[in-house]
Scaffold this active site. Sequence first.
Site, PDB file in Angstrom:
ATOM      1  N   GLN A   1      -8.813   1.694  -4.613  1.00 30.27           N
ATOM      2  CA  GLN A   1      -9.462   1.245  -3.373  1.00 30.27           C
ATOM      3  C   GLN A   1      -8.667   1.833  -2.221  1.00 30.27           C
ATOM      4  O   GLN A   1      -7.437   1.832  -2.263  1.00 30.27           O
ATOM      5  CB  GLN A   1      -9.450  -0.279  -3.305  1.00 30.27           C
ATOM      6  CG  GLN A   1     -10.187  -0.863  -2.129  1.00 30.27           C
ATOM      7  CD  GLN A   1     -11.453  -1.555  -2.553  1.00 30.27           C
ATOM      8  OE1 GLN A   1     -11.440  -2.392  -3.427  1.00 30.27           O
ATOM      9  NE2 GLN A   1     -12.561  -1.189  -1.942  1.00 30.27           N
TER      10      GLN A   1
ATOM     11  N   THR B   1      -3.409  -2.624  -3.168  1.00 30.95           N
ATOM     12  CA  THR B   1      -4.402  -3.572  -3.672  1.00 30.95           C
ATOM     13  C   THR B   1      -4.398  -3.450  -5.194  1.00 30.95           C
ATOM     14  O   THR B   1      -3.944  -2.435  -5.734  1.00 30.95           O
ATOM     15  CB  THR B   1      -5.814  -3.259  -3.133  1.00 30.95           C
ATOM     16  OG1 THR B   1      -6.780  -4.000  -3.881  1.00 30.95           O
ATOM     17  CG2 THR B   1      -6.160  -1.790  -3.261  1.00 30.95           C
ATOM     18  N   THR B   2      -4.926  -4.453  -5.861  1.00 31.51           N
ATOM     19  CA  THR B   2      -5.020  -4.405  -7.316  1.00 31.51           C
ATOM     20  C   THR B   2      -6.442  -4.028  -7.746  1.00 31.51           C
ATOM     21  O   THR B   2      -6.828  -4.214  -8.887  1.00 31.51           O
ATOM     22  CB  THR B   2      -4.542  -5.749  -7.896  1.00 31.51           C
ATOM     23  OG1 THR B   2      -3.281  -6.060  -7.298  1.00 31.51           O
ATOM     24  CG2 THR B   2      -4.331  -5.701  -9.399  1.00 31.51           C
ATOM     25  N   HIS B   3      -7.233  -3.501  -6.803  1.00 31.27           N
ATOM     26  CA  HIS B   3      -8.613  -3.121  -7.119  1.00 31.27           C
ATOM     27  C   HIS B   3      -8.662  -1.730  -7.752  1.00 31.27           C
ATOM     28  O   HIS B   3      -9.073  -0.768  -7.116  1.00 31.27           O
ATOM     29  CB  HIS B   3      -9.476  -3.165  -5.862  1.00 31.27           C
ATOM     30  CG  HIS B   3      -9.490  -4.513  -5.204  1.00 31.27           C
ATOM     31  ND1 HIS B   3      -9.855  -4.715  -3.907  1.00 31.27           N
ATOM     32  CD2 HIS B   3      -9.190  -5.741  -5.691  1.00 31.27           C
ATOM     33  CE1 HIS B   3      -9.779  -6.004  -3.621  1.00 31.27           C
ATOM     34  NE2 HIS B   3      -9.373  -6.647  -4.685  1.00 31.27           N
ATOM     35  N   LEU B   4      -8.240  -1.671  -8.999  1.00 28.65           N
ATOM     36  CA  LEU B   4      -8.309  -0.423  -9.761  1.00 28.65           C
ATOM     37  C   LEU B   4      -9.635  -0.402 -10.511  1.00 28.65           C
ATOM     38  O   LEU B   4     -10.147  -1.451 -10.902  1.00 28.65           O
ATOM     39  CB  LEU B   4      -7.137  -0.368 -10.743  1.00 28.65           C
ATOM     40  CG  LEU B   4      -5.755  -0.339 -10.086  1.00 28.65           C
ATOM     41  CD1 LEU B   4      -4.724  -0.966 -10.975  1.00 28.65           C
ATOM     42  CD2 LEU B   4      -5.369   1.078  -9.729  1.00 28.65           C
TER      43      LEU B   4
END
Lengths: 217, 595
Positions: free
Chosen positions: B350, B521-524
């Site tokens: 992201q 962010t951890t939105h992988l």
Amino acid sequence: MQGVAGVAACSTFLSSRMRAATPPAKAYTPRFFDGAEWDFLLAACDRLIPADENGPGALALDVPRFLDMQMDTPYAHGAQWFMDGPFVQGPDNLGYQLPYDPRTLYRRGIAGMNAHAATRHGRPFASLAPSVQDELLQAAEKGTLAFGDIPSRVFFDQLLANVMEGAFSDPVHGGNTRLGGWVMLGFPGARADFMDWVDRYGAHYPLGSISISGETA
Amino acid sequence: MSADARRLRPVDVVIVGGGWAGSIMAKEMTEAGRSVVMLERGADRSTAADGAYPASLDELEANFRYRLFQDLSKNTVTIRNNSQQTALPYRRMSAFLPGEGVGGAGLHWSGVHFRMPPDDLRLRSRVIEKYGRRFIPEGMNLQDYGVTYEELEPFFDKAEKVFGTSGEAYMVDGKVVGNGNVFSPSRSDTFPLPALKDVYTAHLFRKAAAEVGFHPYSLPAANASRQYVNPYGVQMGPCNFCGYCSGYACYMYSKASPNVNILPVLRRHPLFELRPRCHVLRVEKDADGRRATGVTYIDAQGQVFTQPAELVILTAFQFHNVRLMLLSGIGRPYDPVHNEGVVGRNFVYQNVTTSTVWLDPKVETNQYIGAGGGGVAFDDFNSENFDHGPLGFVGGSPVWVNQAGVRAIAAANAGGPPGTPRWGSAWKAGMIDTYRHSLRIDAHGANMAYRDVYLDLDPTWKDAYGQPLLRMTFDWKDNDIRMNRYVVDRIGDVAKAMGARRTHLVRREFGVPFDTRQYQTTHLGGGAVMGEDPQTSALNRYLQSWDVHNVFVIGANAFPQGTGYNPTGMVAALAYWAAHHIRTTYLAQPGPLAG
């Protein structure tokens, strides 16, 4: 929506800020750090977060005590880091690649800072004038020194991160004494209920900070 | 089957990973009358224990000692910026924070709960329709999901009802019903709960964005704005804006989590068994490799078991799903040199930058007040809501104030305005001013997929069980940097309208590589994507492996490219979508659902 409550709240914050500026009387005997290391930490903490008109410094907040207590936790033994080899150095943006846990970083980093102070100024870090201490800390921060295979920036970042944790974490961990860090910042701590304040737009929150232990400021 | 593993009594369905996707799939499969074993490598967790008030409100333990997060000492990834570099282990938590334990990242997430924009679901087709095939930059693997918004709508709706999502609808059944996001598609129903109140900074942002001519709306939040009972009969309490969302189990039972919204019902179901602290090593296959026979896992005592099952559902975190496929030989691994194979292909992230706006020092912004999913956004530059033609980039970015609650250590680390030292009296003054009188605005942009950005197995480093770590090859690309810079300039316009005393716009810089040391962010996403072409997708449009039909893989791994929105709402809808087709078609006649 600012009104009488906001004004009253500001004076509450001011009076508790003054209380928090009083240094603690109780002496603390470090368990992990030896005498020379402890002297370094006291001196460095006082430069990193000095006491001033904005609120208490790291010494009044017992940040050195926090650091020593942390050295007893799994974190300081590297238990939360991936510590399997091989240890290959690469570009800075790929992150920490040294085989050292926080305890080792402190041992070697402090020894390195003191050795550098002795070579350059003939005295350990703690005996230098504050302005000279600042210069050494700035050099460490920029990474212009090296302590064996530990770049000074790595040690400095470790120290600064833990100092900030000590000044601003819940007092149950040994720092942030009398919630002085939170009062200075205006952080209510574990208050954690703003149902009645969420739409009091721009107003100063009236209740003081509170620890998860129940201690209040 | 492994020779050294103890073979257990077969079950109908084995589920790998106890987060949102796993809990949804387990609920659906037990409803279909199937016996389910859910394996979770982390500890069992519940709100009562892990979200106890006040002890759990400990920023040091939650956000700096990662109490609820993945144990990197056992298993991590390696990362490099390009395939000429040696990837190095991600040794300390920093850029992204994957979860571990029952509830997964769904326990410590914030709660922003979106539906995927219709155009994003068919982005390749849409871009070609609007701008022509040549608009797609060389090396960008732009793809469609193979599923449309209309097909997914009932499952978006179901997920919102299960999560108790708060928000304001714009359009229901084609009629404008409220002051929601004018760019959002029609819905079959309103949100189950009204939008959360605006915190002060969100209120200011809403006003300023409208003044500039943008279209602000309340972020859809899986933080209950009122008391709520979901369709499974579990209760949520009203969010009190405590400011302890991200990194915490919500002590108010207000933030949706598998632990609050699904597991209380599932745990009592006679067909369901949860086995925590069980780490799955691989999916087992039959002799010809066309069918999975179960999974092999290692428990906390180091004992190895094989759990036979008719159906294997992988619901671990995005990159763990991809790694398990690679370790198990499910689907053909991606080869970036020859541009062949699919597992590991289209790995995406992201593209977020956060700008800061300082207001009048008489104004307290009270940043410690917050709800993880709450805030105000505008979508004027997200998805295909604007004309990309003259701009020359693919992708977009919503812009928002999402004040989830800024706590003290985070404030100290954030420090003062640019140019302020990181310590000493000047830091102190700048940091206090920033905490008390500023607000943050995110450009939460999409990251496109590229041929040379991918996942594979690392040749050097291994996890605690002797299996290769996953290797990420990732960097930012000019298309995405141009998009970010264009959108961040629009934030400058909004800051001006807010009467900013000072503004620090943060743009992604050309030539600055992805930095694993800074939290982003951890939105992988991506790596085992869904689609209609087995040459470019590892999963069909039902999230079923093209190669091994009794393996379904649910997660953000299925996204063919990044999106401007947060992933969880889409992951939950995809889980319900896949479950629907398993229940209505697959169980009666196991085999490929597409072909």
